[in-house]
Design an enzyme around this catalytic site. Structure first.
Site, short mmCIF file in Angstrom:
data_model
loop_
_atom_site.label_atom_id
_atom_site.label_comp_id
_atom_site.label_asym_id
_atom_site.label_seq_id
_atom_site.Cartn_x
_atom_site.Cartn_y
_atom_site.Cartn_z
CB CYS A 5 -1.06 -0.15 1.15
SG CYS A 5 -0.34 -0.10 2.68
CG ASP A 134 -8.10 1.98 1.08
OD1 ASP A 134 -6.80 1.31 0.73
OD2 ASP A 134 -8.69 1.33 1.84
CG HIS A 136 -5.34 -1.62 0.91
ND1 HIS A 136 -5.26 -0.25 1.74
CD2 HIS A 136 -4.23 -2.29 1.50
CE1 HIS A 136 -4.25 -0.39 2.49
NE2 HIS A 136 -3.82 -1.46 2.19
#
Length: 181
Positions: A5, A134, A136
């Site tokens: 990440c 994010d 992810h």
């Protein structure tokens, strides 16, 4: 959370720098891949040789080193201590987005998942929200609404971040082309 990440957040910032930087920055035109990021950190002696090819994560400070080395763009570090509130730094973050307009990398210790911060909102009640991107997400989105409904892009109230974590934020000091004009 996956080990990549921090790399993905850094790559998003690099993409923004390429799009907004001076012509010499944009001339490379390529976002660095993970091996390039790792090799850069080894070459500047931030990491040992064994780091190259590993699955070790990177954090905000490594992102700053890579941005400085590859693009000659300075970054401001904003450290938010465990005992501190993210909301106390709302003015600094607002000023950054108004003056530079870039993407911020945010990571911590107890909240070790890297995230991109793309905006700030302070409500009339003085509640502070950060626009979190994010890193992810995996796959292809069908609609932009899917990113929001699956919370890969969301407004997050600062009180909802981990209060037992410190946070380091990387603020690239490069004005967006819109703000520089």
């Amino acid at each position: 959370m996956g080990w990549g990440c921090g790399y993905r957040t850094l790559q998003s910032i690099c993409s923004w720098i390429i799009a907004n930087g001076p012509p010499k920055t944009a001339s490379s035109g390529e976002v660095p891949n993970i091996p390039t990021i790792q090799q850069t950190l080894v070459e500047i002696k931030d990491k040992p040789e064994r780091f190259f090819g590993s699955r070790e994560w990177i954090g905000t400070l490594e992102a700053i080193y890579v941005i400085d080395t590859l693009y000659d763009v300075s970054c401001k570090v904003l450290h938010i201590a465990r005992s501190d509130s993210i909301a106390k730094h709302a003015d600094t973050l607002r000023d950054y987005f108004e003056q530079y307009g870039g993407l911020i990398m945010m990571g911590g210790d107890m909240d070790a998942a890297s995230k991109g911060i793309a905006g700030i909102h302070v409500s009339v009640d003085q509640d502070v929200y950060l626009l979190v991107v994010d890193p992810h997400f995996v796959g292809r989105i069908k609609t932009k609404e899917e990113l929001y409904t699956k919370e890969y892009v969301k407004w997050q109230k600062v009180e909802d971040f981990v209060d037992s974590s410190f946070y380091n934020l990387c603020l690239p000091m490069l004005k967006s082309r819109e703000l520089a004009a």
